[in-house]
Structure formats: structure tokens, C-alpha cells
Write a protein that holds these residues in place. Structure first.
Motif, PDB file in Angstrom:
ATOM      1  N   VAL A 165       0.847  -1.206   0.000  1.00 30.91           N
ATOM      2  CA  VAL A 165       0.000   0.000   0.000  1.00 30.91           C
ATOM      3  C   VAL A 165       0.876   1.249   0.000  1.00 30.91           C
ATOM      4  N   ILE A 166       1.953   1.207   0.796  1.00 34.85           N
ATOM      5  CA  ILE A 166       2.881   2.344   0.822  1.00 34.85           C
ATOM      6  C   ILE A 166       3.549   2.498  -0.544  1.00 34.85           C
ATOM      7  N   GLY A 167       3.928   1.363  -1.159  1.00 35.62           N
ATOM      8  CA  GLY A 167       4.501   1.412  -2.504  1.00 35.62           C
ATOM      9  C   GLY A 167       3.532   1.990  -3.512  1.00 35.62           C
ATOM     10  N   ASP A 168       2.256   1.655  -3.351  1.00 27.34           N
ATOM     11  CA  ASP A 168       1.225   2.220  -4.225  1.00 27.34           C
ATOM     12  C   ASP A 168       1.126   3.734  -4.032  1.00 27.34           C
ATOM     13  N   GLY A 169       1.402   4.193  -2.811  1.00 29.33           N
ATOM     14  CA  GLY A 169       1.406   5.630  -2.537  1.00 29.33           C
ATOM     15  C   GLY A 169       2.502   6.368  -3.277  1.00 29.33           C
ATOM     16  N   VAL A 170       3.551   5.643  -3.678  1.00 27.51           N
ATOM     17  CA  VAL A 170       4.616   6.233  -4.489  1.00 27.51           C
ATOM     18  C   VAL A 170       4.265   6.177  -5.971  1.00 27.51           C
ATOM     19  N   LEU A 171       3.706   5.033  -6.398  1.00 21.26           N
ATOM     20  CA  LEU A 171       3.511   4.785  -7.826  1.00 21.26           C
ATOM     21  C   LEU A 171       2.267   5.451  -8.398  1.00 21.26           C
ATOM     22  N   THR A 172       1.170   5.455  -7.642  1.00 20.15           N
ATOM     23  CA  THR A 172      -0.088   5.995  -8.176  1.00 20.15           C
ATOM     24  C   THR A 172      -0.004   7.473  -8.542  1.00 20.15           C
ATOM     25  N   PRO A 173       0.547   8.352  -7.681  1.00 15.94           N
ATOM     26  CA  PRO A 173       0.666   9.757  -8.119  1.00 15.94           C
ATOM     27  C   PRO A 173       1.493   9.901  -9.392  1.00 15.94           C
ATOM     28  N   ALA A 210       3.607  19.577  -1.875  1.00 14.45           N
ATOM     29  CA  ALA A 210       3.801  20.803  -1.091  1.00 14.45           C
ATOM     30  C   ALA A 210       2.511  21.238  -0.407  1.00 14.45           C
ATOM     31  N   LEU A 211       1.365  20.867  -0.965  1.00 18.67           N
ATOM     32  CA  LEU A 211       0.077  21.261  -0.389  1.00 18.67           C
ATOM     33  C   LEU A 211      -0.365  20.352   0.757  1.00 18.67           C
ATOM     34  N   GLN A 212       0.322  19.240   0.971  1.00 22.20           N
ATOM     35  CA  GLN A 212      -0.163  18.255   1.935  1.00 22.20           C
ATOM     36  C   GLN A 212      -0.255  18.804   3.360  1.00 22.20           C
ATOM     37  N   HIS A 213       0.633  19.728   3.730  1.00 23.07           N
ATOM     38  CA  HIS A 213       0.620  20.200   5.119  1.00 23.07           C
ATOM     39  C   HIS A 213      -0.597  21.072   5.421  1.00 23.07           C
ATOM     40  N   TYR A 214      -1.308  21.528   4.381  1.00 24.05           N
ATOM     41  CA  TYR A 214      -2.534  22.278   4.629  1.00 24.05           C
ATOM     42  C   TYR A 214      -3.681  21.359   5.053  1.00 24.05           C
ATOM     43  N   GLY A 215      -3.577  20.077   4.726  1.00 26.67           N
ATOM     44  CA  GLY A 215      -4.611  19.134   5.127  1.00 26.67           C
ATOM     45  C   GLY A 215      -5.660  18.946   4.058  1.00 26.67           C
ATOM     46  N   THR A 216      -6.204  17.744   4.010  1.00 26.91           N
ATOM     47  CA  THR A 216      -7.208  17.407   3.009  1.00 26.91           C
ATOM     48  C   THR A 216      -8.467  18.251   3.163  1.00 26.91           C
ATOM     49  N   GLN A 360      -4.119  12.409  -4.250  1.00 21.77           N
ATOM     50  CA  GLN A 360      -4.334  12.908  -2.897  1.00 21.77           C
ATOM     51  C   GLN A 360      -4.916  11.812  -2.003  1.00 21.77           C
ATOM     52  N   ALA A 361      -5.883  11.065  -2.529  1.00 24.05           N
ATOM     53  CA  ALA A 361      -6.513  10.010  -1.738  1.00 24.05           C
ATOM     54  C   ALA A 361      -5.500   8.937  -1.356  1.00 24.05           C
ATOM     55  N   VAL A 362      -4.612   8.566  -2.290  1.00 22.39           N
ATOM     56  CA  VAL A 362      -3.623   7.524  -2.015  1.00 22.39           C
ATOM     57  C   VAL A 362      -2.592   8.019  -1.009  1.00 22.39           C
ATOM     58  N   ILE A 363      -2.171   9.279  -1.140  1.00 20.30           N
ATOM     59  CA  ILE A 363      -1.190   9.833  -0.202  1.00 20.30           C
ATOM     60  C   ILE A 363      -1.765   9.893   1.212  1.00 20.30           C
ATOM     61  N   THR A 364      -3.017  10.357   1.328  1.00 23.04           N
ATOM     62  CA  THR A 364      -3.672  10.402   2.633  1.00 23.04           C
ATOM     63  C   THR A 364      -3.808   9.004   3.223  1.00 23.04           C
ATOM     64  N   GLY A 365      -4.154   8.016   2.365  1.00 27.77           N
ATOM     65  CA  GLY A 365      -4.246   6.641   2.831  1.00 27.77           C
ATOM     66  C   GLY A 365      -2.908   6.109   3.324  1.00 27.77           C
ATOM     67  N   THR A 366      -1.824   6.518   2.666  1.00 26.59           N
ATOM     68  CA  THR A 366      -0.487   6.108   3.114  1.00 26.59           C
ATOM     69  C   THR A 366      -0.178   6.683   4.486  1.00 26.59           C
TER      70      THR A 366
END
Length: 775
Positions: A165-173, A210-216, A360-366
Motif C-alpha cells: 500500500v505504501i509502494g502504491d502511494g509512491v507509484l499511483t501519483p 507541497a500542499l499536503q501540510h494544509y490538510g485534506t 491525494q486520496a492515495v497519499i492520505t491513505g499512506t
């Protein structure tokens, strides 16, 4: 940040249809972003090299048939109708399945487990089902409980799924953004678009991370409309292509075309299944994000909107390609060639937005799954920032975010095409699904108590389909599929080394804990001067006296008047109710003023801010003192029995218990203040603290004195005492163990975060006691 009230006010059952439909709409942006993006690259990846699009259309019809039945059997039948029912008190994902198994069969490898944890509300919320001890399921349960090796195999299986799942968080984006940007190839020459795609994709990825720290939650209101617009867009284009180019394309939905496809293409067709597999990327998100929505809302959104939209999109592409064979020579078959030329630019813009949403969904899931791993002792402690005060699942982990960004950029720049990215993403996706199938078959037997043949049928049917795709993906090892294997191996080593070192360290603590007779021999003063204040000793032990305490007492001439042995532990449930947060008891006789407090958290619980946690901790001790009528309280108990503890809730949940007021806070609105004046602290102390005691019969004189002493200690300040440990392998250990402990675990421990509740304490209030652990 106290999100507990938000968590427990989220009803999962018996909601109105209006609420269910709203949740179904909201789920589009969170759950289906990745799955909805797959039409961008499925046909392009499938026809990359292994098969060619011929005049007979047998290949394109065969691929469409495979896509249709794969979408129908895996996301629709397996996930929507079966796996979603295996929720862990409303939560989903690989760890939810593993957590359910740990509760129904004692196979958890977590340290510091207690029988008291089984009394938690969510531990048995699924109800007790009568079990026939003679059936196969009971025998399987006994087998797993007896053999530690099988328990480790099960843990490693869950960790493999997590790592993928973590690997998918790298590949999907990478593949989503790159595929969306690849639409530029139709608006510029082949020589130039190669020099534009990669820089544009990298810029978008940089912007995304870069936008991740603002929160979903700050961008969340845009997600559902984008996905809805995208689904309507691709389904409308699909309907147009079907009626305009080939109305008979529906015939390709017959399974017969799969047989014709494999008969004609043979080995090439089998190898191309790795591209077809990409049509179900993101299916696991339906289960993993179950905790944010409800089972019914996810089922409605997929069955009535996402599934038909995707089928129409794939049919439309096939209908167009069945009449345009010449495109195979000029451009690789892709999504944009089937889009009417005057719509390509706006569709490109929507596709790029859709790719960002899916990523975004995959990164948040990671982030979420890393948090679960940390909670269950399978990943080093990292900084976790909660970006929403209303939605408890939205978090941000800086270290993981920047690591994902660097890896994602490396994949994009290194591969530069969707073929190898697709091979990598496909293997990661199908591995997670295989793990889910294996764990789900155990859940059917051990948790649902169904016939073992039902579990075998589930395993054989879905496992054989996924094994076919897995073999097709694995054969592409040298063409990109090595990436998720390498990433997962690295994360798996980190997780298992951390878990192994943590277990060995806990075993050392248990073996070297101090006997209670040593404490009794010291007397109430512990043989030293007792100074004002609270000494908060962090320990992993849930019983006994940690060695750090004896080490401190024998080396320093003074100790605090109140000592609290604090253990913050995780339990295999998603959430622990605030009313059941603390287990509180005494260590030794009453006059020693030694207490044990165990704070219990689920793997998806939100840890409070440090000041709130400190207040709850002191209030829990005060409430225990007020209501304590045990033999410990009378000084008559058998002190070797360290299991007599009371369940105490947080101050916010226990409105009828003791509450704390500081620095002239207005208590006029508080109810039950009849004994407020009786237990107020002396006015000479610099910081005024009061306990608000509920209406009750007059408290005992000894209890009043004990509360006074606790208030004085709180006003004097709190010192956090923790072990600065050096973990080393024992002499005579194997070289593998020495490498794992002396280098691997030691490196991870030195670079991991400490307890979150100690971070805000000033350094002057923190004492570290050096300890060497020979494990």
C-alpha cells in the motif's frame, strides 16, 4: 486537539437516506479518485508491446471483456458485497482484518496485552457467536494460538500488504499525473512532447506534495465535484463513441471473447494482463477508507455511479479503437485518441485535476496506514500532525510526505513512460488484493464462524483470478515490476526490525522488573528525601516496577512526593472510548503515593495535546483516589498481585467524576461543587489548583489528605522521567541478531520520535536515565 467527541458522534448505523446519499457523494472525492483515473492508462499499458491491435478487433474486444469481468468480479462482487462486511467496528483496511483476527484468536504479537483489554466496548462489539468446538474453525484457532511461527507468518503477511500500500502511494501519483499530462502528445509533435511531459508532471507532483501540510479538509470540498465531473465526462464520451462508432461493441462483454483473446495471443496475451489489471487500481481504497464513511454509502456510490461510468468509458474507447486501427502506428493507444478533437483541451484540464485528486486520496491513505503501523508497534515513531479538528482521519506526516515526493519524482524521471510505471503499480495493487483475500478467508472462519468450505471457495475463486494477474505482473520484473518489490522489501525490513527490537526490549523489561518486596523494604519514604512534585515515569510495563525506577532511586538522594508509572499502550481495536481510556491502580501501600496509570489507545485514535493529556492523567488519579475502596486502599492487599486496577474515563467524558480547575477558572457553572472548598490547595503555592468533587457522601479524611497531596504535587510541577536506552545483543548471539539489534534497531530508535506527550515539557523538567538493554 480533542477529537474524541467527534469520533464517537459519528453514527455508522441506521442513518437516514439523505445522510447516506450525502456520504455517497462525499465518498467520490476520497475513495474513488484513483479508481476513476484508470481509463487514462489501461488500454495504453495493455497494448504497449505484448499484443497488437489488428483489423479483426479480437484483441480490443478481448481486452474489453477482461476489463468488464475484472471490474465486475473484484471491485463489485469481492469488495462491495463481501469484504466491506468485514469491518472492524466501522474501520477497514489490511490492519482492520489483522486486528479482527487478533481479537477472535489470541494471535497478537503486541507486547503489554492484558485481559482487561478484552472488556473494552469495541473489543466485543460484534457480539458473541456460539462456536462449535468440534468444527474446523475451532481447530484452526487452536493451531494459530499454539504455534508462534504461524503468528509471525500472519504478521508478516499483514506487513507485506501494508508495504505494498505504501509502494502504491509512491507509484499511483506518478502514473496518474504522467498519464493525464500525456494528452499533450496529441497537440504537439512527437519530438517535442517528450521534453514537456516529464517537467510538467514533476511540477504538478511538487505542487501536490507541497500542499499536503494544509490538510485534506482545506481542499476537500473540491474533490467530489471534480470526480463527479470526470465520471460524467468519460461516461458521456463513452456513450457518444458507442453510438457513433460501434453500437455492437456490447457483444464484447461476453466471456467468450476472453477465450478467443487468449487463444490468439497466447503468451503475449497472458503478459498483457498486467496492463488490464490497472483497471482495478484503487479498489482497495473502498475498504481502507471505510472508517470515513459507511458501508451503504460506498456501495451506493460504486454500484450506481462509478461502476457504470467506468464500463461505459472502457466500452467507448473500445468502440472508437475498433474503427481506428491506423492510430496504432502513429501513437500508442491511449485515452485521448478516443476524445473528440474539440473537447481534448478541456478534458485534459479535467484529467489533470482528477489525477491530483486520485493521488491525494492515495497519499492520505499512506499517512493513515503509517499511523496504524506506529500504533501497533510496527513502525518507528514519526511526527503526526492532525490537520482537521472535525475529521479524525485527516493527518499529515512530514517525514513520509517528503520521502514519498522524492521517490515519486525519481520514478517519474527514471521511467518516463506509463508502461513501466503500470507494471510497477499493477504488481503493488494485486499483491495487496492477494493479502486481503488470504486474511479474509481466515476472517470468514474465525470471526464470522462460517463453514470452512465457504472460506476455501472464496480463497480459490478470487485467489485464482488474482494469482493469474499476479503472475502476469511478476513476469515484468525487469520492466518496472521490481520497483514495488524493492520498496516493499525496504519498508518490510524497517517494520520487522522495529517490531523485533521492540519485542525484545519489552521482554528484557519484564525479566528485569523489580520485585515488590524491594519496594516494601524501602518504606514509605523510599529510603530517600521525597521532594514536592509529580514524578512521571514512562514505562512499557503494565505490571511490576520497572528497572529504571530502582536505578534512579539508588543513584539519586531525592525523589518526588507522588510517583506515577505511566504506560501508553495500543490495543487491537480502532478506537477506545474516552470513558475507558485509563486503567489506574496503586503500586504498594497507600502511604507510598505510587500509582500506575495505563492509557489505552486504538490504532486510529487521536492522541490529545500534551496539556490536555496531563490534565486527564492527574484527574484520573484523583478520581481513583476518591472512589478507591480496594484492599490496596486499606493497606491490606497482597502486593504481589499487581492486577487490581480501576477503569477511569477522561475528564471530558466522566462528568460525574473529579475535575480540575487552575488559576481562578470560573467554576460557578460546574455542577456538584459541594466539596470544592474541602479539597482546595493551600494558598501559598504559586499556581493554584483545585479539584471539583461531585456531590457524594463526605469523603474520608485519608482520601482528603491524599487529594491535598496530589494537588500540592501538581502545583509544584511535573518531571518526566524516561529511559535513555542503549540496546545491544547478548554475548553469544548470532551475527544476524547482532546486525539487527546493534545497528538496525539502534539506528531506527535514535532517529525516531519520543512519546508525544513528553514533547511539550521543558527540558528542565525532563530527566533521562541511562540504561543498557542486553536482549
Amino acid at each position: 486537539m480533542d477529537l474524541e467527541s467527534v469520533i464517537y458522534k459519528n453514527p455508522n448505523k441506521e442513518q437516514s437516506w439523505k445522510t447516506v446519499l450525502i456520504l455517497a457523494y462525499q465518498s467520490l472525492g476520497v475513495v474513488y479518485g484513483d479508481l476513476s483515473t484508470s481509463p487514462l492508462y489501461v488500454y495504453k499499458s495493455t497494448f504497449a508491446e505484448d499484443i497488437q491491435h489488428s483489423e479483426t478487433n479480437e484483441e480490443i474486444y478481448g481486452v474489453l471483456s477482461f476489463v468488464f469481468w475484472t471490474l465486475t468480479l473484484i471491485p463489485l462482487f469481492k469488495y462491495v458485497f463481501i469484504v466491506l462486511r468485514a469491518d472492524d467496528n466501522g474501520e477497514g483496511g489490511t490492519f482492520a482484518l489483522y486486528s479482527s483476527l487478533c481479537r477472535h484468536a489470541r494471535i497478537s504479537l503486541l507486547p503489554s496485552t492484558q485481559l482487561a483489554d478484552e472488556d473494552l466496548t469495541q473489543y466485543t462489539i460484534d457480539g458473541e457467536v456460539p462456536v462449535d468446538k468440534k468444527n474446523v474453525g475451532s481447530g484452526l484457532k487452536s493451531l494459530l494460538e499454539k504455534h508462534r511461527v504461524l503468528q509471525r507468518v500472519l504478521l508478516v503477511l499483514a506487513l507485506i500488504g501494508t508495504c505494498m500500500v505504501i509502494g502504491d502511494g509512491v507509484l499511483t501519483p506518478a502514473i496518474s499525473v504522467f498519464s493525464a499530462v500525456s494528452g499533450l502528445e496529441l497537440s504537439m509533435s512527437k519530438e517535442h512532447h517528450r521534453y514537456v511531459e516529464v517537467p510538467v508532471a514533476c511540477v504538478i507532483l511538487l505542487f501536490l506534495f507541497a500542499l499536503q501540510h494544509y490538510g485534506t479538509h482545506r481542499m476537500g470540498y473540491l474533490f467530489a465535484p471534480v470526480v463527479l465531473t470526470w465520471l460524467l465526462c468519460i461516461s458521456s464520451i463513452g456513450v457518444y463513441n458507442i453510438f457513433h462508432w460501434n453500437p455492437h461493441v456490447y457483444e464484447a462483454l461476453s466471456p467468450y471473447y476472453m477465450y478467443k483473446f487468449l487463444k490468439k495471443t497466447r503468451t503475449g496475451g497472458w503478459m498483457s494482463l498486467g496492463g488490464i489489471l490497472l483497471c482495478i487500481t484503487g479498489s482497495e481504497a473502498m475498504y481502507a477508507d471505510l472508517g470515513h464513511f459507511t458501508q451503504l454509502s460506498i456501495q451506493i456510490a460504486f454500484t450506481f455511479l462509478v461502476y457504470p461510468s467506468l464500463i461505459l468509458a472502457y466500452m467507448g474507447q473500445a468502440a472508437y479503437l475498433s474503427k481506428h486501427h491506423e492510430n496504432g502506428s502513429d501513437y500508442r493507444i491511449g485515452f485521448y485518441v478516443s476524445v473528440p478533437e474539440n473537447l481534448r483541451l478541456p478534458v485534459l484540464a479535467i484529467a489533470i485535476l482528477q489525477a491530483v485528486v486520485g493521488s491525494q486520496a492515495v497519499i492520505t491513505g499512506t499517512f493513515s496506514i503509517i499511523k496504524q503501523c506506529c500504533a501497533l508497534g510496527c513502525f518507528p515513531k514519526v511526527k503526526i500532525i492532525h490537520t482537521s479538528s472535525k475529521i479524525h482521519g485527516q493527518i499529515y506526516i512530514p517525514e513520509i510526505n517528503w520521502s514519498l515526493m522524492l521517490l515519486c519524482l525519481a520514478i517519474t524521471i527514471g521511467f518516463r513512460d506509463t508502461k513501466r510505471m503500470g507494471n510497477a503499480a499493477g504488481l503493488a495493487v494485486i499483491t495487496v488484493m492477494l493479502v486481503t483475500t488470504c486474511l479474509m478467508s481466515l476472517v470468514i472462519v474465525l470471526c464470522w464462524h462460517k463453514n470452512v468450505w465457504l472460506a476455501i471457495c472464496f480463497m480459490l475463486f478470487f485467489g485464482s483470478i488474482e494469482a493469474l494477474y499476479f503472475s502476469a505482473s511478476l513476469i515484468k520484473f525487469l520492466e518496472g515490476a521490481w520497483v514495488p518489490i524493492a520498496l516493499s522489501l525496504i519498508f518490510l525490513i524497517v517494520m520487522y526490525v522495529w517490531h523485533y527490537g521492540t519485542m525484545k526490549k519489552y521482554e528484557f523489561d519484564v525479566q528485569n522488573k523489580v520485585p515488590i518486596n524491594w519496594l516494601l523494604g524501602l518504606g514509605p519514604t523510599l529510603g530517600i528525601v521525597r521532594v514536592k512534585g509529580i514524578g512521571l515515569i514512562h514505562t512499557e510495563l503494565v505490571s511490576g516496577i520497572p528497572a529504571i525506577f530502582s536505578h534512579f532511586v539508588t543513584n539519586l538522594p531525592a525523589f518526588h512526593q507522588v510517583v506515577i508509572f505511566l504506560c501508553v499502550k495500543s490495543v487491537p481495536v480502532p478506537h477506545v472510548r474516552p470513558q475507558e481510556r485509563f486503567l489506574v491502580g496503586r503500586v504498594g501501600p497507600k502511604e507510598y503515593r505510587l500509582y500506575r496509570c495505563i492509557a489505552r489507545y486504538g490504532y486510529r485514535d487521536v492522541h490529545k495535546d500534551d496539556l490536555e493529556f496531563e490534565k486527564d492523567l492527574v484527574c484520573s488519579i484523583a478520581e481513583f483516589i476518591r472512589s478507591d475502596t480496594s484492599e490496596y486502599g486499606l493497606g491490606l492487599g497482597d502486593f504481589e498481585d499487581d492486577t487490581k486496577m480501576a477503569v477511569v474515563g477522561t475528564s471530558a467524558s466522566n462528568l460525574e467524576g473529579v475535575r480540575m480547575s487552575e488559576d481562578g477558572e470560573d467554576d460557578s457553572q460546574m455542577e456538584g461543587t459541594s466539596e470544592l472548598r474541602e479539597v482546595k490547595s493551600p494558598e501559598k503555592v504559586r499556581k493554584r489548583v483545585r479539584f471539583v468533587v461531585p456531590d457524594s457522601p463526605r469523603i474520608d479524611l485519608d482520601v482528603r489528605d491524599e487529594l491535598h497531596e496530589l494537588m500540592e504535587a501538581k502545583e509544584a510541577g511535573m518531571a518526566f522521567i524516561m529511559s535513555h536506552s542503549y540496546v545491544r545483543a547478548k554475548r553469544g548471539s548470532s551475527w544476524i541478531k547482532k546486525v539487527v539489534i546493534n545497528f538496525g534497531y539502534d539506528f531506527l530508535r535514535r532517529n525516531s520520535r519520543g512519546p508525544t506527550y513528553a514533547l511539550s515539557l521543558p527540558h528542565a523538567s525532563t530527566l533521562e536515565v541511562g540504561m543498557i538493554y542486553h536482549v
